[in-house]
Every structure is written in C-alpha cells, then in structure tokens.
Scaffold this active site. Structure first.
Site, PDB file in Angstrom:
ATOM      1  N   ILE A   1       0.872  -1.170   0.000  1.00  0.00           N
ATOM      2  CA  ILE A   1       0.000   0.000   0.000  1.00  0.00           C
ATOM      3  C   ILE A   1       0.913   1.226   0.000  1.00  0.00           C
ATOM      4  CG2 ILE A   1      -1.995  -1.089   1.089  1.00  0.00           C
ATOM      5  CD1 ILE A   1      -1.169  -0.001   3.743  1.00  0.00           C
ATOM      6  N   ASP A   2       0.414   2.314  -0.538  1.00  0.00           N
ATOM      7  CA  ASP A   2       1.242   3.503  -0.727  1.00  0.00           C
ATOM      8  C   ASP A   2       1.715   4.089   0.601  1.00  0.00           C
ATOM      9  OD1 ASP A   2       0.829   3.318  -3.488  1.00  0.00           O
ATOM     10  OD2 ASP A   2      -1.020   4.490  -3.359  1.00  0.00           O
ATOM     11  N   LYS A   3       2.765   4.874   0.521  1.00  0.00           N
ATOM     12  CA  LYS A   3       3.349   5.503   1.710  1.00  0.00           C
ATOM     13  C   LYS A   3       2.300   6.234   2.543  1.00  0.00           C
ATOM     14  CE  LYS A   3       6.448   9.277   3.042  1.00  0.00           C
ATOM     15  NZ  LYS A   3       7.322  10.376   2.556  1.00  0.00           N
TER      16      LYS A   3
ATOM     17  N   ARG B   1      -7.091   5.234  -6.285  1.00  0.00           N
ATOM     18  CA  ARG B   1      -6.844   6.647  -6.572  1.00  0.00           C
ATOM     19  C   ARG B   1      -7.103   6.961  -8.046  1.00  0.00           C
ATOM     20  NH1 ARG B   1      -0.875   7.171  -4.229  1.00  0.00           N
ATOM     21  NH2 ARG B   1      -1.166   9.402  -4.684  1.00  0.00           N
TER      22      ARG B   1
END
Length: 303
Positions: A137-139, A237
């Site tokens: 998962i993204d930062k 997103r």
C-alpha cells in the site's frame, strides 16, 4: 552450497519437474525451484532443463541448493502494530507516512526494516530489498498488510491474490457528492503516457476492477468504502479520479485545492485470506487512524 539427488519413481513419472521438487521439500516453493532451474542449478541426467520438463521413470535429478543471500537491508527496531503472527504469516497495520520497503531515497525507516528487526524469517521470493512483501500500500495510505515468513506461504498468498480470493476493503474520502449508493469501476490501468510517474486508465492497461459503496455524504465530499477485485498500482486513486471523484488530499491525482490532510485520505481497513498452511479463512479489521476520524468529524460539523 548443498547438493541433493533424487531418482524419479513411477508415481512422479510424467509430472513437471518444478512440481515434483516443490513437493519433495515443503520449504521449497515452486517459484524458488523455477529460479533454480533458470540459473542452471537443477540438472536431469546431467543436462539443464526447463521448468516445464516432464520427468521420466529413473531420471536422475541433481539439485544444487544455493547458499542463503545476506540481506542488504538493515534491521531497525520499531513499534509495529501487529494484528496476527504465526510461523507463516504476519498481518501488520502500517501507519500513514511509512514506506513499505526500501527503495532509492528510502533506505531506512521502512516497514521491511522493522519486520527484519522483529523476525529474521521472511520470504525471499521478492528479493533482498522486499523480503516477505506480498502486496503493497502507498506511503501515505494506512492499513493492513499481509507478510509472508517463508516462500511457501508467499506463493500461496500471491496465488490467492491472482485468483481474487483475498478480501481487501478500504475507506476513503473523495471530492464531490456521489449520487448513487453503489458502483463498480471496470477500467484498465497502465502508465500515464504524459507522465510516466503516474498511472492512468489507458486502453492497453491491465484489467482493473474496483467496487465502492457510500458510507456518508457531506458538503462537497463523500465517505466511501472501496473493495478491490484486482490490485493495480494506485488503483483506487486512479479509478476514483477517472469517474470524477478524486481522493481528498491526494497530491498526485487530486485537485490542488483539497482538504488539509497530509496525503490521500485512504485506509486499508479490512484484510481477509485463507491461511497458507491450514486453509482457514482469516479476516482482520483495523479502525480508522485518529487523523482520518478527526477529518470525518470536521466534515460532519461543517454540514
């Protein structure tokens, strides 16, 4: 390097060599065996073969088991929010702002650094910089991740992702008021032709499906739950931007004027999968982080 010899008997005759070797030793994953074959470490009757080679009766298989590679990633003690752990799997709740694995510009302070300090037995399938990492998962996205502690577990979890049997539900806040209560975005995702650092819906992209439902509507914003059917980079997103409701706070895909939040308002709250050893279905839920909950309260107060 350790060497092993195995002679094919009736029961294995006609089967693929990678399948046979992965059943001889339960600690050898099929992916690992295929890598050994590709590197010339597996010989049949003294000859190199391919992973799809079908063995014959009395074939002599010689396997050279490579020495373990020392990890270049430095273990760093940190307070990990671990939801579940056994000898095969770890489920951890990643805070927003933490990078999952080391990469140029982020060599320390990552989840992998912390996991290596917590335990040394992580899967090596993804290489020395991403040990144990099955999905990411993204930062600036918080929430649950499953991590494999050995290659067999890793292969099982990846197979479940491919077969779309893993439950992954996220909560998000998006710009705009979505009028319908449920929806599905089925649109392929690939590199943005104008900006290679971004993803976009493109004709020749990879199949991507996101399901969403409305949790609550506010003035100019909507609180939603998204469930991933596939797991493409930045999928939620990109898909929400594509249908005209970009994530609030998103510096890459959202509008310049957005909510005062450090990154996209996105949390991986539910994760479910079949245990790679027992087959038991496990599901975990992580509550919204404090900053996400505070933002929701502010949106309620502004109505």
């Amino acid at each position: 390097m350790e060497k092993l010899q195995h002679i094919i008997r009736d029961v294995d005759s006609g089967n693929r060599i990678d399948k046979i070797l992965s059943t001889i030793n339960k600690e050898w994953s099929r992916t690992q065996v295929q890598d050994w074959i590709k590197d010339g470490l597996v010989l049949v009757n003294g000859n190199k073969i391919k992973a799809n080679y079908k063995c014959n009766l009395n074939d002599v298989i010689e396997v050279t088991i490579p020495d373990a590679v020392e990890l270049d990633v430095v273990p760093e003690a940190m307070d990990l929010d671990i939801y579940y752990e056994d000898k095969d799997v770890i489920v951890v709740n990643k805070p927003r702002g933490m990078v999952v694995h080391p990469a140029p510009g982020h060599t320390s302070g990552t989840l992998v650094n912390g996991l290596l300090a917590h335990c040394n037995d992580l899967s090596g399938i993804n290489g020395v910089m991403r040990p144990g990492i099955v999905h990411r998962i993204d930062k600036d996205t918080s929430g649950l991740l499953m991590v494999a502690k050995n290659d067999v577990a890793h292969e099982s979890l990846v197979d479940q992702l491919v077969k779309k049997s893993v439950t992954r539900k996220y909560q998000a806040v998006v710009h705009g008021v979505i009028p319908h209560d449920y929806g599905t975005v089925d649109a392929p995702i690939g590199r943005d032709k104008q900006d290679r650092q971004r993803m976009a819906v493109v004709d020749n992209g990879k199949h991507a499906v996101t399901h969403f439902r409305i949790i609550e509507r506010f003035n100019n914003y909507t609180h939603i739950e998204c469930e991933l059917e596939t797991g493409r980079t930045h999928q939620i997103r990109v898909h929400m931007k594509y249908i005209g409701y970009p994530l609030a706070g998103d510096p890459k895909y959202g509008p310049k004027r957005t909510l005062p939040f450090n990154g996209q308002v996105l949390h991986a709250g539910v994760l479910g999968f079949n245990h790679p050893r027992t087959g038991e279905y496990l599901e975990f839920s992580a509550p919204l982080p404090e900053d996400f909950s505070t933002l929701l309260q502010q949106l309620k107060n502004d109505r």
